[in-house]
Design a protein around this motif. Structure first.
Motif, PDB file in Angstrom:
ATOM      1  N   TYR A 101       0.829  -1.204   0.000  1.00 16.48           N
ATOM      2  CA  TYR A 101       0.000   0.000   0.000  1.00 16.48           C
ATOM      3  C   TYR A 101       0.863   1.254   0.000  1.00 16.48           C
ATOM      4  N   LEU A 102       1.940   1.206   0.782  1.00 14.25           N
ATOM      5  CA  LEU A 102       2.806   2.384   0.886  1.00 14.25           C
ATOM      6  C   LEU A 102       3.422   2.754  -0.463  1.00 14.25           C
ATOM      7  N   GLU A 103       3.615   1.753  -1.320  1.00 13.96           N
ATOM      8  CA  GLU A 103       4.221   2.009  -2.627  1.00 13.96           C
ATOM      9  C   GLU A 103       3.391   2.985  -3.460  1.00 13.96           C
ATOM     10  N   PHE A 104       2.083   2.962  -3.267  1.00 17.74           N
ATOM     11  CA  PHE A 104       1.222   3.877  -4.022  1.00 17.74           C
ATOM     12  C   PHE A 104       1.461   5.333  -3.618  1.00 17.74           C
ATOM     13  N   PHE A 105       1.983   5.519  -2.405  1.00 19.90           N
ATOM     14  CA  PHE A 105       2.165   6.873  -1.870  1.00 19.90           C
ATOM     15  C   PHE A 105       3.630   7.309  -1.916  1.00 19.90           C
ATOM     16  N   LEU A 108       5.493  10.878  -1.084  1.00 16.48           N
ATOM     17  CA  LEU A 108       4.895  11.624   0.020  1.00 16.48           C
ATOM     18  C   LEU A 108       5.655  11.316   1.309  1.00 16.48           C
ATOM     19  N   PRO A 109       5.770  12.262   2.234  1.00 17.09           N
ATOM     20  CA  PRO A 109       6.444  11.989   3.510  1.00 17.09           C
ATOM     21  C   PRO A 109       5.738  10.854   4.265  1.00 17.09           C
ATOM     22  N   LYS A 110       6.517   9.977   4.863  1.00 14.33           N
ATOM     23  CA  LYS A 110       5.914   8.860   5.603  1.00 14.33           C
ATOM     24  C   LYS A 110       4.997   9.355   6.712  1.00 14.33           C
ATOM     25  N   GLN A 111       5.362  10.463   7.323  1.00 15.84           N
ATOM     26  CA  GLN A 111       4.537  11.041   8.381  1.00 15.84           C
ATOM     27  C   GLN A 111       3.113  11.266   7.868  1.00 15.84           C
ATOM     28  N   VAL A 112       2.993  11.841   6.682  1.00 16.29           N
ATOM     29  CA  VAL A 112       1.690  12.140   6.104  1.00 16.29           C
ATOM     30  C   VAL A 112       0.926  10.850   5.816  1.00 16.29           C
ATOM     31  N   VAL A 113       1.608   9.870   5.245  1.00 20.60           N
ATOM     32  CA  VAL A 113       0.955   8.623   4.845  1.00 20.60           C
ATOM     33  C   VAL A 113       0.474   7.842   6.061  1.00 20.60           C
ATOM     34  N   TYR A 114       1.329   7.676   7.063  1.00 21.14           N
ATOM     35  CA  TYR A 114       0.916   6.937   8.255  1.00 21.14           C
ATOM     36  C   TYR A 114      -0.206   7.674   8.985  1.00 21.14           C
ATOM     37  N   GLU A 115      -0.121   8.981   9.052  1.00 23.87           N
ATOM     38  CA  GLU A 115      -1.200   9.732   9.695  1.00 23.87           C
ATOM     39  C   GLU A 115      -2.518   9.504   8.958  1.00 23.87           C
ATOM     40  N   ALA A 116      -2.450   9.465   7.644  1.00 28.77           N
ATOM     41  CA  ALA A 116      -3.668   9.247   6.858  1.00 28.77           C
ATOM     42  C   ALA A 116      -4.261   7.872   7.130  1.00 28.77           C
ATOM     43  N   LEU A 152      -8.555  11.720   3.629  1.00 30.75           N
ATOM     44  CA  LEU A 152      -8.284  12.851   2.735  1.00 30.75           C
ATOM     45  C   LEU A 152      -8.523  14.180   3.461  1.00 30.75           C
ATOM     46  N   SER A 153      -9.567  14.202   4.276  1.00 28.07           N
ATOM     47  CA  SER A 153      -9.880  15.396   5.059  1.00 28.07           C
ATOM     48  C   SER A 153      -8.750  15.721   6.026  1.00 28.07           C
ATOM     49  N   HIS A 154      -8.147  14.685   6.594  1.00 27.66           N
ATOM     50  CA  HIS A 154      -7.024  14.887   7.515  1.00 27.66           C
ATOM     51  C   HIS A 154      -5.846  15.540   6.788  1.00 27.66           C
ATOM     52  N   VAL A 155      -5.536  15.017   5.597  1.00 31.13           N
ATOM     53  CA  VAL A 155      -4.423  15.577   4.824  1.00 31.13           C
ATOM     54  C   VAL A 155      -4.737  17.008   4.403  1.00 31.13           C
ATOM     55  N   GLU A 156      -5.978  17.251   3.990  1.00 25.28           N
ATOM     56  CA  GLU A 156      -6.398  18.601   3.586  1.00 25.28           C
ATOM     57  C   GLU A 156      -6.228  19.590   4.735  1.00 25.28           C
ATOM     58  N   ARG A 157      -6.540  19.142   5.932  1.00 24.08           N
ATOM     59  CA  ARG A 157      -6.521  20.036   7.080  1.00 24.08           C
ATOM     60  C   ARG A 157      -5.110  20.323   7.584  1.00 24.08           C
ATOM     61  N   TYR A 158      -4.274  19.270   7.659  1.00 28.77           N
ATOM     62  CA  TYR A 158      -2.971  19.415   8.291  1.00 28.77           C
ATOM     63  C   TYR A 158      -1.803  19.518   7.305  1.00 28.77           C
ATOM     64  N   TYR A 159      -1.977  18.981   6.101  1.00 31.02           N
ATOM     65  CA  TYR A 159      -0.905  19.003   5.108  1.00 31.02           C
ATOM     66  C   TYR A 159      -1.468  19.418   3.747  1.00 31.02           C
TER      67      TYR A 159
END
Length: 222
Positions: A101-105, A108-116, A152-159
């Motif tokens: 799954y991580l390969e699709f991202f 992107l910073p790992k911080q952003v992906v894991y938070e998502a 997606l909302s989390h990423v929109e809000r924080y990143y």
């Protein structure tokens, strides 16, 4: 909403755990996974952050070697107790299998992906805590779409600068037909949802409860 006890897991791989361990979340509870400390930090900040935001309790339990299964992250919501429990695998092998799954991202910073990913799971608990019911038709699929959009909302809000890249990666992941989308065209529905005016408006709502229901409304209109 029917049963008060629900299971969800990252990447929409629906699995049940035979037994779980009630240790507190500790980075050194992992075998030797490189991102253990990052996951430890994110689990505490993201999962508990949404718990505080929406008024439910959050627990963490580590799943050890004695309970092998494919998903590194499961979530369970107990409605009567208003508690969301995250079950996190400590096995390197489990997390490495999740790297598909991580390969699709990538990029992107790992911080952003894991938070998502933790936001996705939190989305399931928020949906149940707020008693958002999508009805009997395609309920499970709507719940997964809701959790995707919550991430997606989390990423929109924080990143916000990573929102577009995350959105494109999320679509690629769903297009690959992983998990329960074998029986449902998640890519098609998520694509429509991403570009719907209702969702664009919902992502900008600041009040947590209003945003939760606005996202649900956008999903329900599909």
């Amino acid at each position: 909403m029917g049963s008060s006890l629900h299971w969800r897991c990252a990447g929409a791989l629906l699995l049940g755990a035979a037994a779980c361990y009630s240790q507190p979340l500790k980075a050194n509870g992992f075998e030797d996974f490189d991102d253990a400390e990052l996951i430890d930090h994110i689990a505490g900040s993201v999962a508990r952050g949404y718990g505080r935001m929406y008024g439910y309790g959050v627990d963490f339990k580590l799943i050890g070697k004695e309970t092998p299964h494919q998903s590194p992250l499961l979530v369970q919501y107990n409605a009567p107790l208003k508690r969301c429990t995250f079950f996190i695998s400590t096995r390197d092998k489990t997390w490495h299998s999740f790297e598909q799954y991580l390969e699709f991202f990538e990029g992107l910073p790992k911080q952003v992906v894991y938070e998502a990913f933790f936001a996705h799971e939190s989305g399931h608990c928020v949906q149940m805590n707020e008693q958002i019911d999508f009805g009997p038709v395609r309920r499970r699929h709507r719940e997964e779409l809701y959790a995707d959009v919550f991430a997606l909302s989390h990423v929109e809000r924080y990143y916000p600068k990573h929102r577009k890249a995350f959105q494109e990666a999320q679509l690629k992941m769903r297009r690959a037909a992983l998990g329960i989308q074998n029986e449902y065209d998640f890519y098609k529905e998520l694509l429509k949802l991403h570009y719907s005016p209702g969702l664009q408006s919902a992502l900008k709502v600041k009040n947590p409860q209003e945003r939760a229901y606005s996202i649900a409304k956008a999903v329900d209109l599909l």
